[in-house]
Motif scaffolding. Sequence first.
Motif, PDB file in Angstrom:
ATOM      1  N   SER A  55      21.563  -6.639  14.808  1.00  0.00           N
ATOM      2  CA  SER A  55      21.257  -5.625  15.803  1.00  0.00           C
ATOM      3  C   SER A  55      22.294  -5.616  16.910  1.00  0.00           C
ATOM      4  CB  SER A  55      19.872  -5.860  16.396  1.00  0.00           C
ATOM      5  OG  SER A  55      19.850  -7.066  17.121  1.00  0.00           O
ATOM      6  N   ILE A  56      22.423  -4.457  17.525  1.00  0.00           N
ATOM      7  CA  ILE A  56      23.334  -4.249  18.646  1.00  0.00           C
ATOM      8  C   ILE A  56      22.563  -3.455  19.687  1.00  0.00           C
ATOM      9  CG2 ILE A  56      25.464  -3.137  19.405  1.00  0.00           C
ATOM     10  CD1 ILE A  56      26.481  -3.456  16.511  1.00  0.00           C
ATOM     11  N   VAL A  57      22.671  -3.866  20.948  1.00  0.00           N
ATOM     12  CA  VAL A  57      22.009  -3.133  22.010  1.00  0.00           C
ATOM     13  C   VAL A  57      22.873  -1.932  22.372  1.00  0.00           C
ATOM     14  CG1 VAL A  57      21.173  -3.219  24.382  1.00  0.00           C
ATOM     15  CG2 VAL A  57      20.871  -5.185  22.888  1.00  0.00           C
ATOM     16  N   GLU A  58      22.283  -0.742  22.287  1.00  0.00           N
ATOM     17  CA  GLU A  58      22.962   0.501  22.653  1.00  0.00           C
ATOM     18  C   GLU A  58      22.130   1.164  23.741  1.00  0.00           C
ATOM     19  OE1 GLU A  58      23.705   3.010  19.304  1.00  0.00           O
ATOM     20  OE2 GLU A  58      24.913   1.503  18.292  1.00  0.00           O
ATOM     21  N   GLY A  59      22.618   1.129  24.969  1.00  0.00           N
ATOM     22  CA  GLY A  59      21.847   1.663  26.092  1.00  0.00           C
ATOM     23  C   GLY A  59      20.636   0.779  26.328  1.00  0.00           C
ATOM     24  N   ASN A  60      19.453   1.357  26.267  1.00  0.00           N
ATOM     25  CA  ASN A  60      18.211   0.600  26.436  1.00  0.00           C
ATOM     26  C   ASN A  60      17.550   0.270  25.105  1.00  0.00           C
ATOM     27  OD1 ASN A  60      18.443   0.719  29.204  1.00  0.00           O
ATOM     28  ND2 ASN A  60      17.244   2.593  29.375  1.00  0.00           N
ATOM     29  N   ASN A  61      18.187   0.608  24.012  1.00  0.00           N
ATOM     30  CA  ASN A  61      17.599   0.421  22.685  1.00  0.00           C
ATOM     31  C   ASN A  61      18.398  -0.578  21.863  1.00  0.00           C
ATOM     32  OD1 ASN A  61      15.550   2.413  23.020  1.00  0.00           O
ATOM     33  ND2 ASN A  61      17.109   3.976  22.723  1.00  0.00           N
ATOM     34  N   ARG A  62      17.724  -1.139  20.883  1.00  0.00           N
ATOM     35  CA  ARG A  62      18.367  -2.064  19.947  1.00  0.00           C
ATOM     36  C   ARG A  62      18.495  -1.359  18.602  1.00  0.00           C
ATOM     37  NH1 ARG A  62      19.526  -7.314  19.879  1.00  0.00           N
ATOM     38  NH2 ARG A  62      18.594  -7.621  21.923  1.00  0.00           N
ATOM     39  N   MET A  63      19.742  -1.185  18.140  1.00  0.00           N
ATOM     40  CA  MET A  63      20.035  -0.516  16.870  1.00  0.00           C
ATOM     41  C   MET A  63      20.193  -1.589  15.790  1.00  0.00           C
ATOM     42  SD  MET A  63      20.722   2.358  15.277  1.00  0.00           S
ATOM     43  CE  MET A  63      21.452   3.625  16.267  1.00  0.00           C
ATOM     44  N   TYR A  64      19.536  -1.383  14.652  1.00  0.00           N
ATOM     45  CA  TYR A  64      19.589  -2.335  13.540  1.00  0.00           C
ATOM     46  C   TYR A  64      20.441  -1.771  12.414  1.00  0.00           C
ATOM     47  CZ  TYR A  64      15.916  -4.892  15.862  1.00  0.00           C
ATOM     48  OH  TYR A  64      15.200  -5.616  16.780  1.00  0.00           O
ATOM     49  N   TYR A  65      21.262  -2.646  11.827  1.00  0.00           N
ATOM     50  CA  TYR A  65      22.163  -2.311  10.716  1.00  0.00           C
ATOM     51  C   TYR A  65      22.016  -3.372   9.629  1.00  0.00           C
ATOM     52  CZ  TYR A  65      24.732   0.403  14.243  1.00  0.00           C
ATOM     53  OH  TYR A  65      25.074   1.283  15.231  1.00  0.00           O
ATOM     54  N   TRP A  66      22.505  -3.049   8.427  1.00  0.00           N
ATOM     55  CA  TRP A  66      22.613  -4.074   7.380  1.00  0.00           C
ATOM     56  C   TRP A  66      23.640  -5.102   7.840  1.00  0.00           C
ATOM     57  CZ3 TRP A  66      19.045  -4.104   3.840  1.00  0.00           C
ATOM     58  CH2 TRP A  66      18.483  -2.922   3.378  1.00  0.00           C
ATOM     59  N   ASN A  67      23.412  -6.355   7.543  1.00  0.00           N
ATOM     60  CA  ASN A  67      24.342  -7.421   7.915  1.00  0.00           C
ATOM     61  C   ASN A  67      25.423  -7.527   6.837  1.00  0.00           C
ATOM     62  OD1 ASN A  67      25.672  -9.697   8.701  1.00  0.00           O
ATOM     63  ND2 ASN A  67      23.897 -11.048   8.656  1.00  0.00           N
TER      64      ASN A  67
END
Length: 111
Positions: A55-67
């Motif tokens: 996950s990466i924090v983008e603004g106030n949200n946490r975006m999840y991606y495949w590792n």
Amino acid sequence: MFEQLFASRIVEKILFYMIANKKCFASELRQSFETPIFGIQRALARLENQGILVSIVEGNNRMYYWNPRYPFIEEFKKFIEKAYSSLPEDFKKKYYEREIRKRPRKKGKPL
């Protein structure tokens, strides 16, 4: 389908959603599946702890991606894709391939 394998129906839904969309926010999943966000956040944290998602924090949200560093990510994704392809088309469109607005609306623009 994989509820017993992953010990959670929410994890199965998240993995199918990731196959269809490549990335997600917890609030996006809550909106799509109409379930409480706490269970979704807990399942996302579990997948992240196992190394399947990052996950990466983008603004106030946490975006999840495949590792991409997960050693079996390609095989795992192929396994999930095969299961996803067996779902009925109307089910896919309703839950996994919905159009969800990902950017904020321009200030003052009418709805």
